[in-house]
Structure formats: structure tokens, C-alpha cells
Write a protein that holds these residues in place. Structure first.
Motif, PDB file in Angstrom:
ATOM      1  N   GLU A 158      48.171 -28.481 -18.756  1.00 20.06           N
ATOM      2  CA  GLU A 158      47.454 -29.095 -19.871  1.00 20.06           C
ATOM      3  C   GLU A 158      46.068 -29.579 -19.455  1.00 20.06           C
ATOM      4  O   GLU A 158      45.096 -29.434 -20.197  1.00 20.06           O
ATOM      5  N   ILE A 159      45.953 -30.152 -18.273  1.00 20.58           N
ATOM      6  CA  ILE A 159      44.663 -30.669 -17.812  1.00 20.58           C
ATOM      7  C   ILE A 159      43.650 -29.543 -17.636  1.00 20.58           C
ATOM      8  O   ILE A 159      42.455 -29.744 -17.825  1.00 20.58           O
ATOM      9  N   VAL A 160      44.111 -28.358 -17.291  1.00 17.04           N
ATOM     10  CA  VAL A 160      43.206 -27.219 -17.111  1.00 17.04           C
ATOM     11  C   VAL A 160      42.517 -26.892 -18.432  1.00 17.04           C
ATOM     12  O   VAL A 160      41.288 -26.755 -18.499  1.00 17.04           O
ATOM     13  N   GLU A 161      43.311 -26.794 -19.483  1.00 12.08           N
ATOM     14  CA  GLU A 161      42.726 -26.505 -20.795  1.00 12.08           C
ATOM     15  C   GLU A 161      41.805 -27.648 -21.228  1.00 12.08           C
ATOM     16  O   GLU A 161      40.732 -27.416 -21.797  1.00 12.08           O
ATOM     17  N   LYS A 185      40.580 -37.764 -13.816  1.00 16.90           N
ATOM     18  CA  LYS A 185      41.770 -38.508 -13.393  1.00 16.90           C
ATOM     19  C   LYS A 185      42.792 -38.528 -14.529  1.00 16.90           C
ATOM     20  O   LYS A 185      42.539 -39.051 -15.605  1.00 16.90           O
ATOM     21  N   GLU A 186      43.944 -37.952 -14.226  1.00 17.68           N
ATOM     22  CA  GLU A 186      45.060 -37.847 -15.172  1.00 17.68           C
ATOM     23  C   GLU A 186      46.228 -38.596 -14.544  1.00 17.68           C
ATOM     24  O   GLU A 186      46.917 -38.071 -13.672  1.00 17.68           O
ATOM     25  N   GLY A 187      46.453 -39.844 -14.943  1.00 11.72           N
ATOM     26  CA  GLY A 187      47.489 -40.650 -14.298  1.00 11.72           C
ATOM     27  C   GLY A 187      47.139 -40.851 -12.835  1.00 11.72           C
ATOM     28  O   GLY A 187      46.055 -41.319 -12.497  1.00 11.72           O
ATOM     29  N   ASN A 228      45.590 -37.962 -23.490  1.00 13.51           N
ATOM     30  CA  ASN A 228      45.195 -39.366 -23.501  1.00 13.51           C
ATOM     31  C   ASN A 228      44.873 -39.863 -22.102  1.00 13.51           C
ATOM     32  O   ASN A 228      45.411 -39.372 -21.112  1.00 13.51           O
ATOM     33  N   ASN A 229      44.020 -40.863 -22.052  1.00 11.84           N
ATOM     34  CA  ASN A 229      43.740 -41.600 -20.813  1.00 11.84           C
ATOM     35  C   ASN A 229      43.275 -40.713 -19.661  1.00 11.84           C
ATOM     36  O   ASN A 229      43.802 -40.813 -18.551  1.00 11.84           O
ATOM     37  N   ILE A 230      42.314 -39.861 -19.904  1.00 12.80           N
ATOM     38  CA  ILE A 230      41.701 -39.075 -18.843  1.00 12.80           C
ATOM     39  C   ILE A 230      40.378 -39.753 -18.506  1.00 12.80           C
ATOM     40  O   ILE A 230      39.518 -39.910 -19.377  1.00 12.80           O
ATOM     41  N   ASP A 231      40.239 -40.193 -17.272  1.00  9.79           N
ATOM     42  CA  ASP A 231      38.967 -40.748 -16.807  1.00  9.79           C
ATOM     43  C   ASP A 231      38.149 -39.615 -16.213  1.00  9.79           C
ATOM     44  O   ASP A 231      38.685 -38.779 -15.470  1.00  9.79           O
TER      45      ASP A 231
END
Length: 190
Positions: A129-132, A25-27, A2-5
Motif C-alpha cells: 500500500e505504501i508503494v502506491e 514514515k508509516e508506523g 493515514n498517518n504518513i509522515d
């Protein structure tokens, strides 16, 4: 996730060649995908998940092999095509301040794992998680992963890793112990 810019795609000329760049952008963390124009044309592109290391990547520290690994990845991927994911989790995700404190403990004789433990952290606090998410964003289902770290291989259950490409850097007197700890205590494939 959620909430990835996600930024627009821009051109990034480097001394190794011209890449494209996109930010995620993740958090509070801002990760980068640096990729070649032919990324979508390659069945299984080379992918390097490079964990941020300000001291090695930007300040040319020789206490680690990070800067040399990044340069190697840029050079190889510029020639062969693929992507570098610049994973913003400094110091195995303990942050820059704690990383410098870990350096001070290393100066006092602790290895990298013991220094992290002294500061109350696990040997490696990174998550992937962001990598995937980034790989799926680019619709990459198969990759050749440029890594020595089995945790990075294991972190991509939904991506087919058709090949692991080792990334070997010649040790120096300042990073020999660091590399030995990565191999013996963290299971890196060196």
C-alpha cells in the motif's frame, strides 16, 4: 493511508550519480523514495520497488540477488531517470531476527519458502500500500516497472504499468537454489 509522515527532499550523491531522497514514515517503518531530478519530465519513468535486504544491500551477501539488483537499479535509473522505492519490509516482511533464523534453517537444508513456513510465516508477508501511496505522492500515473516479481505488478492497480523491465542477475553457487525457488514456487519471472 493515514498517518504518513513525509520528510523534506534532500540530495543524495552516490557512486552511480546524484539522486534526490525523501522518507515516508508509516508506523514504525520508514521507506525511501530515491529519484532523479528529471522524474516529473518523464512520461513513464523507470521505477524499482526494492524490498529491504540488509544482508544483501549493505553486507554484500551472495545468498540472494538483492544487493546486485539494487546496484543495477541505481545505475540504470541514474542514466535513464526514474525512482527507486526502498521498501522497508526486511526478509519479505518477517524482520531481521526472523530472517537470520530463516537463514539458519536454510543452512540446515530448507529452502527460503520452507524456512519461512517453519517459522510460522507465509512465503511472502509483504504488502505494498505504501508503494502506491508514494507513487501517487509524486503524481506518477504511468511507470516502467523494473521487477521480476508479479506480486509487485499486481499490487499497483491504480498505476499504469506500460512496461515490465526484467532485472537479471547472474546466479552464483550460493544463490542458485534461492533463485530457483523464487521462479518455481513464487512465480518470479526469471
Amino acid at each position: 493511508m493515514n498517518n504518513i509522515d513525509i520528510s523534506k527532499i534532500a540530495t543524495l550523491p552516490t557512486k552511480y550519480g546524484t539522486f534526490n531522497i525523501q522518507a515516508f514514515k508509516e508506523g514504525e517503518k520508514e521507506h525511501l523514495a530515491i529519484f532523479t531530478n528529471n522524474l516529473k519530465e518523464i512520461d513513464a519513468p523507470i521505477v524499482r520497488v526494492h524490498s529491504e535486504c540488509l544482508t544483501g544491500d549493505a553486507l554484500s551477501s551472495v545468498k540472494c540477488d538483492c544487493g546486485e539488483q539494487l546496484a543495477y537499479a541505481q545505475e540504470l535509473i541514474a542514466k535513464e531517470g526514474g525512482m527507486i522505492i526502498y521498501h522497508r519490509q526486511e526478509g519479505r516482511n518477517i524482520g531481521l531476527l526472523n530472517k537470520v533464523n530463516a537463514y539458519a534453517l536454510q543452512d540446515a537444508g530448507f529452502d527460503t519458502v520452507a524456512a519461512n513456513h517453519q517459522l510460522g510465516f507465509k512465503a511472502d508477508e509483504r504488502t505494498y500500500e505504501i508503494v502506491e501511496f508514494i507513487l501517487k505522492h509524486f503524481d506518477l500515473k504511468k511507470v516502467k516497472l523494473l521487477t521480476n516479481n508479479p506480486a509487485k505488478i499486481d499490487s499497483l492497480p491504480d498505476i499504469e504499468i506500460v512496461e515490465r523491465i526484467p532485472i537479471q542477475i547472474i546466479p552464483n553457487p550460493h544463490n542458485e537454489n534461492y533463485l530457483q525457488v523464487k521462479k518455481e514456487q513464487m512465480g518470479h519471472l526469471l
